[in-house]
Motif scaffolding. Structure first.
Motif, mmCIF file in Angstrom:
data_model
loop_
_atom_site.group_PDB
_atom_site.id
_atom_site.type_symbol
_atom_site.label_atom_id
_atom_site.label_comp_id
_atom_site.label_asym_id
_atom_site.label_seq_id
_atom_site.Cartn_x
_atom_site.Cartn_y
_atom_site.Cartn_z
ATOM 1 N N GLU A 195 0.848 -1.185 0.000
ATOM 2 C CA GLU A 195 0.000 0.000 0.000
ATOM 3 C C GLU A 195 0.887 1.240 0.000
ATOM 4 O O GLU A 195 1.877 1.296 0.732
ATOM 5 C CB GLU A 195 -0.918 0.030 1.216
ATOM 6 C CG GLU A 195 -1.884 1.214 1.193
ATOM 7 C CD GLU A 195 -2.856 1.213 2.346
ATOM 8 O OE1 GLU A 195 -3.906 1.867 2.222
ATOM 9 O OE2 GLU A 195 -2.580 0.561 3.371
ATOM 10 N N SER A 196 0.518 2.223 -0.819
ATOM 11 C CA SER A 196 1.292 3.460 -0.904
ATOM 12 C C SER A 196 0.359 4.637 -1.154
ATOM 13 O O SER A 196 -0.490 4.592 -2.041
ATOM 14 C CB SER A 196 2.324 3.370 -2.030
ATOM 15 O OG SER A 196 2.971 4.612 -2.205
ATOM 16 N N ASP A 197 0.536 5.697 -0.345
ATOM 17 C CA ASP A 197 -0.225 6.925 -0.578
ATOM 18 C C ASP A 197 0.687 8.041 -1.076
ATOM 19 O O ASP A 197 0.313 9.217 -1.072
ATOM 20 C CB ASP A 197 -0.963 7.357 0.690
ATOM 21 C CG ASP A 197 -0.014 7.646 1.846
ATOM 22 O OD1 ASP A 197 1.209 7.467 1.677
ATOM 23 O OD2 ASP A 197 -0.502 8.064 2.913
ATOM 24 N N GLY A 198 1.895 7.671 -1.526
ATOM 25 C CA GLY A 198 2.842 8.659 -2.032
ATOM 26 C C GLY A 198 2.484 9.130 -3.425
ATOM 27 O O GLY A 198 1.679 8.517 -4.135
ATOM 28 N N ASP A 199 3.113 10.233 -3.859
ATOM 29 C CA ASP A 199 2.877 10.733 -5.202
ATOM 30 C C ASP A 199 3.629 9.867 -6.215
ATOM 31 O O ASP A 199 4.354 8.943 -5.859
ATOM 32 C CB ASP A 199 3.282 12.199 -5.317
ATOM 33 C CG ASP A 199 4.743 12.432 -4.927
ATOM 34 O OD1 ASP A 199 5.576 11.501 -5.084
ATOM 35 O OD2 ASP A 199 5.055 13.540 -4.457
ATOM 36 N N ARG A 200 3.462 10.186 -7.504
ATOM 37 C CA ARG A 200 4.047 9.356 -8.550
ATOM 38 C C ARG A 200 5.558 9.243 -8.431
ATOM 39 O O ARG A 200 6.106 8.127 -8.488
ATOM 40 C CB ARG A 200 3.673 9.922 -9.922
ATOM 41 C CG ARG A 200 4.290 9.130 -11.080
ATOM 42 C CD ARG A 200 4.038 9.795 -12.420
ATOM 43 N NE ARG A 200 2.604 9.842 -12.722
ATOM 44 C CZ ARG A 200 2.137 9.804 -13.971
ATOM 45 N NH1 ARG A 200 2.964 9.714 -14.988
ATOM 46 N NH2 ARG A 200 0.846 9.876 -14.193
ATOM 47 N N ALA A 201 6.248 10.350 -8.238
ATOM 48 C CA ALA A 201 7.709 10.316 -8.179
ATOM 49 C C ALA A 201 8.195 9.475 -7.002
ATOM 50 O O ALA A 201 9.129 8.671 -7.127
ATOM 51 C CB ALA A 201 8.261 11.744 -8.078
ATOM 52 N N THR A 202 7.557 9.649 -5.838
ATOM 53 C CA THR A 202 7.948 8.883 -4.645
ATOM 54 C C THR A 202 7.709 7.396 -4.856
ATOM 55 O O THR A 202 8.567 6.561 -4.540
ATOM 56 C CB THR A 202 7.158 9.374 -3.420
ATOM 57 O OG1 THR A 202 7.398 10.770 -3.223
ATOM 58 C CG2 THR A 202 7.562 8.606 -2.174
ATOM 59 N N LEU A 203 6.540 7.072 -5.391
ATOM 60 C CA LEU A 203 6.193 5.660 -5.605
ATOM 61 C C LEU A 203 7.159 4.995 -6.565
ATOM 62 O O LEU A 203 7.691 3.911 -6.290
ATOM 63 C CB LEU A 203 4.756 5.567 -6.127
ATOM 64 C CG LEU A 203 4.235 4.163 -6.488
ATOM 65 C CD1 LEU A 203 4.339 3.228 -5.299
ATOM 66 C CD2 LEU A 203 2.787 4.256 -6.979
ATOM 67 N N LEU A 204 7.452 5.638 -7.695
ATOM 68 C CA LEU A 204 8.355 5.034 -8.683
ATOM 69 C C LEU A 204 9.773 4.914 -8.144
ATOM 70 O O LEU A 204 10.476 3.922 -8.403
ATOM 71 C CB LEU A 204 8.330 5.852 -9.968
ATOM 72 C CG LEU A 204 7.000 5.853 -10.738
ATOM 73 C CD1 LEU A 204 7.060 6.810 -11.913
ATOM 74 C CD2 LEU A 204 6.658 4.443 -11.207
#
Length: 428
Positions: free
Chosen positions: A86-95
């Protein structure tokens, strides 16, 4: 509407629809899953998944924390077959975090992301980078099990047959008679291949009720699981009618029949692959293997007669089965032998209200009809196809195969019989 209280399917609730979606999913193979959650909502969904019978073979571990926790763990531990993150980070953080995970993750490990951004572009980029699936929270039980099934179950695999277990609330209530007649009805009404499995090894009556004396059957299937496949099963089956075959119990007392909890499961798995419907005649016992079997089948049917002992036993069985099968529909109830002359009995309404379920059928006591069928080795519909009992059995067959549902009865002010049970217990 008919006298047995069964009607065609009407509108369904959201929970009914979700349960119907789950019912269509196949059991998962023996895999390992590590789940990393950040919200309580996903935690509850994953915990419910772990309780589901389709996940019985899955080794599931749940961990608090998202991608950083997974990266830290797998830096020093081997990765499982599937990681749910599970991740609620933005696109850059997630990638960026996924790049770090890839450095400590085996190439064969599948990854499912539960995110909080409904972003088609992000979804496509994640799939291009090798992520198996991206699901937008909140995630339902059906969503999660469906995604796991899509990854690990071959879409070209043959569909599994429906398993229906009949069990009595007490000995002598007619559960085996219901099982045998329903199996016969399903095979005739819907032109489907049906396998009837008699699991009452010492005292089974399927061979008598169908006037058969097969040399092989359930004993060989249970005691030789390493040999059990479609070809071997076909040799063990006795033909009862054009589309009904039977695995007969030995019905002998030359040995005791003590089994491991999973002793009957190889037989059930092969039977599921061999016929669209399998009817399991489960004896009135409470052992590890019986519990395990009742927790794993698609549908449970409890047969009871309207007295206090049956009410208590039915209540206890329902309570246990609800816990063992939290994501499945409740067991069906058949009230049998109603109106036995000179026997004080509980009315069907009084019997069912404390249980919180409705009977799918109420069958009257008909000694002549049932006795004639039993003594001649024939089914009720063969003795009198136009009888009300034959029609009711036909309707039960529709319900247990999902082709109809029972209509709810109107509530009425009735005494609390469960409190009566409590008073009787306290008085002992």
């Amino acid at each position: 509407m008919n006298d047995s209280g069964i009607e065609g399917r009407g509108e369904m609730s959201e929970s009914d629809i979700a349960r119907g979606q789950i019912d269509k999913l196949r059991p998962l193979p023996r895999i390992s899953i590590q789940a990393f959650f950040e919200t309580e909502g996903l935690l509850r969904t994953i915990e419910r998944c772990g309780e589901d019978r389709r996940m019985a073979k899955v080794n599931l571990r749940v961990n608090k924390g998202g991608l950083p926790a997974a990266i830290n763990m797998f830096a020093s531990h081997p990765t499982p077959n599937l990681i749910i993150l599970e991740s609620d980070g933005d696109r850059a953080t997630l990638l960026g975090e996924l790049e770090q995970l890839a450095e400590v993750c085996d190439a064969s490990t599948k990854v499912v992301i539960v995110g909080h951004q409904n972003d088609v572009g992000l979804y496509r980029e994640l799939i291009r980078n090798g992520i198996s699936e991206y699901i937008v929270a909140p995630v339902s039980l059906a969503d999660l099990i469906g995604v796991i099934t899509a990854i690990f179950v071959d879409p070209e695999a043959e569909p599994l047959g429906r398993t229906i277990a009949f069990v009595g609330a007490k000995g002598g209530v007619g559960s085996s008679t219901m099982a045998h007649n329903c199996a016969f009805a399903i095979s005739n009404l819907f032109s489907e291949e049906v396998i009837l499995a008699d699991l009452d090894m010492p005292f089974g009556t399927a061979n008598i009720n169908f006037d058969q004396d097969p040399p092989q059957g359930m004993s060989e299937a249970v005691y030789s699981p390493e040999r059990l496949d479609d070809v071997f099963l076909d040799r063990l089956l006795a033909k009862c009618s054009e589309r009904l075959s039977m695995l007969a119990a030995p019905s002998m007392l030359d040995r005791t029949y003590d089994f491991d909890p999973s002793a009957f499961m190889p037989m059930v798995e092969v039977v599921q692959r061999s016929a669209p419907v399998a009817v399991l005649d489960v004896p009135h016992i409470w052992t590890d293997w019986a519990r395990n079997l009742l927790s794993s089948v698609d549908q449970v049917v409890i047969t009871a007669v309207p007295d206090l002992a049956n009410l208590r036993n039915t209540k206890n069985m329902l309570d246990v089965l609800k816990k063992m099968r939290p994501n499945d529909q409740l067991p069906h109830l058949v009230l049998n032998q109603v109106g036995l002359p000179k026997r004080p009995e509980i009315t069907p309404a009084d019997f069912c209200d404390p249980l919180g379920i409705e009977p799918i059928a109420i069958l009257p006591f008909e000694a002549a009809l049932f006795g004639s069928a039993a003594n001649s080795g024939r089914m009720i519909s063969e003795i009198d196809a136009k009888s009300a009992t034959a029609e009711t059995i036909s309707q039960i067959a529709h319900v247990v195969t999902g082709r109809a549902e029972a209509k709810k009865r109107k509530k009425s002010g009735l005494p609390d019989l469960m409190s009566l049970l409590g008073r009787k217990k306290a008085a002992r």
